[in-house]
Motif scaffolding. Structure first.
Motif, PDB file in Angstrom:
ATOM      1  N   LEU A  47       0.820  -1.215   0.000  1.00 46.80           N
ATOM      2  CA  LEU A  47       0.000   0.000   0.000  1.00 46.80           C
ATOM      3  C   LEU A  47       0.853   1.264   0.000  1.00 46.80           C
ATOM      4  CD1 LEU A  47      -2.871  -1.099   2.406  1.00 46.80           C
ATOM      5  CD2 LEU A  47      -2.956  -0.880  -0.080  1.00 46.80           C
ATOM      6  N   CYS A  50       2.169   1.720  -3.489  1.00 53.38           N
ATOM      7  CA  CYS A  50       1.067   2.235  -4.315  1.00 53.38           C
ATOM      8  C   CYS A  50       0.843   3.719  -4.051  1.00 53.38           C
ATOM      9  CB  CYS A  50      -0.218   1.451  -4.045  1.00 53.38           C
ATOM     10  SG  CYS A  50      -0.223  -0.202  -4.765  1.00 53.38           S
ATOM     11  N   THR A  51       0.940   4.122  -2.796  1.00 55.03           N
ATOM     12  CA  THR A  51       0.782   5.538  -2.454  1.00 55.03           C
ATOM     13  C   THR A  51       1.860   6.380  -3.118  1.00 55.03           C
ATOM     14  OG1 THR A  51      -0.224   4.972  -0.331  1.00 55.03           O
ATOM     15  CG2 THR A  51       0.684   7.197  -0.551  1.00 55.03           C
ATOM     16  N   TRP A 100      -4.883   2.642  -8.387  1.00 56.01           N
ATOM     17  CA  TRP A 100      -6.091   2.507  -7.561  1.00 56.01           C
ATOM     18  C   TRP A 100      -6.672   1.097  -7.666  1.00 56.01           C
ATOM     19  CZ3 TRP A 100      -7.888   4.780  -3.520  1.00 56.01           C
ATOM     20  CH2 TRP A 100      -9.175   4.496  -3.092  1.00 56.01           C
ATOM     21  N   THR A 102      -4.970  -1.546  -8.194  1.00 62.03           N
ATOM     22  CA  THR A 102      -4.055  -2.375  -7.399  1.00 62.03           C
ATOM     23  C   THR A 102      -4.390  -2.271  -5.924  1.00 62.03           C
ATOM     24  OG1 THR A 102      -2.317  -2.059  -9.049  1.00 62.03           O
ATOM     25  CG2 THR A 102      -1.630  -2.803  -6.860  1.00 62.03           C
ATOM     26  N   VAL A 103      -4.631  -1.060  -5.447  1.00 59.76           N
ATOM     27  CA  VAL A 103      -5.025  -0.870  -4.042  1.00 59.76           C
ATOM     28  C   VAL A 103      -6.330  -1.618  -3.769  1.00 59.76           C
ATOM     29  CG1 VAL A 103      -5.841   0.844  -2.362  1.00 59.76           C
ATOM     30  CG2 VAL A 103      -3.813   1.311  -3.747  1.00 59.76           C
ATOM     31  N   THR A 104      -7.253  -1.552  -4.693  1.00 57.48           N
ATOM     32  CA  THR A 104      -8.531  -2.263  -4.539  1.00 57.48           C
ATOM     33  C   THR A 104      -8.307  -3.764  -4.427  1.00 57.48           C
ATOM     34  OG1 THR A 104      -9.657  -0.537  -5.800  1.00 57.48           O
ATOM     35  CG2 THR A 104     -10.792  -2.650  -5.599  1.00 57.48           C
ATOM     36  N   ASN A 107      -6.700  -4.612  -1.084  1.00 58.45           N
ATOM     37  CA  ASN A 107      -7.645  -4.405   0.016  1.00 58.45           C
ATOM     38  C   ASN A 107      -8.799  -5.420   0.008  1.00 58.45           C
ATOM     39  OD1 ASN A 107      -8.613  -2.879   2.286  1.00 58.45           O
ATOM     40  ND2 ASN A 107     -10.167  -2.032   0.924  1.00 58.45           N
TER      41      ASN A 107
END
Length: 163
Positions: A47, A50-51, A100, A102-104, A107
């Motif tokens: 994460l 990704c940020t 985004w 990827t974050v999804t 998560n």
């Protein structure tokens, strides 16, 4: 575009750019120093990466907007140079959407009890891709305006020869 509008936009761009650099610096510091060990509940390293990548995409778009505003102010936005900045903006928006998504995906396993969160996050990613499409349409309008400007210049030159 008025001077006040340009000044206000540039203030917003500088504040957002400074904020993204601050967030990136914090994320890089945590990754490098290892001061924040993961407890296993979320893959924080993924994460954080990704940020950092998302902030790079935002920064690229901000720089392009700054350059385009400068071109508008100078009256040179209807030139081939503007396409480079618009294309980079489109690429940055698509990259942000991919980050985004990827974050999804990262998560999603934690949202098994409430899959609606994952669906909403996916919808946000699709909306970001929609922004890229809107900017692409605006790029096509810029291309049409540039073509009309070239055509008008040629007609004016022909008219000047006749007269």
């Amino acid at each position: 575009m008025g001077k006040l509008t340009v000044a206000a936009l540039r203030v917003v761009l500088v504040v957002v750019l400074a904020g993204t650099v601050f967030v990136q610096a914090g994320m890089v510091w945590v990754l490098v120093s290892g001061n924040d060990p993961e407890d296993g509940s979320l893959p924080l390293t993924t994460l954080r990466v990704c940020t950092i990548l998302g902030m790079v995409a935002v920064q690229a778009a901000l720089v392009c907007v700054w350059r385009l505003v400068t071109m508008v102010r100078r009256g040179t936005v209807f030139s081939r140079t503007a396409f480079r900045y618009v294309d980079v903006m489109i690429g940055a928006i698509v990259a942000a959407a991919l980050v985004w998504f990827t974050v999804t995906a990262v998560n999603a396993p934690g949202q098994r009890d409430d899959p609606g969160v994952t669906v909403i996050m996916g919808g946000v990613g699709v909306a970001v891709l929609g922004v890229a499409l809107i900017v692409h349409v605006l790029r096509m309008l810029l291309a049409q305006a540039l073509a009309r400007d070239v055509e008008a210049s040629q007609m004016q030159a022909e008219l000047d020869e006749v007269i």
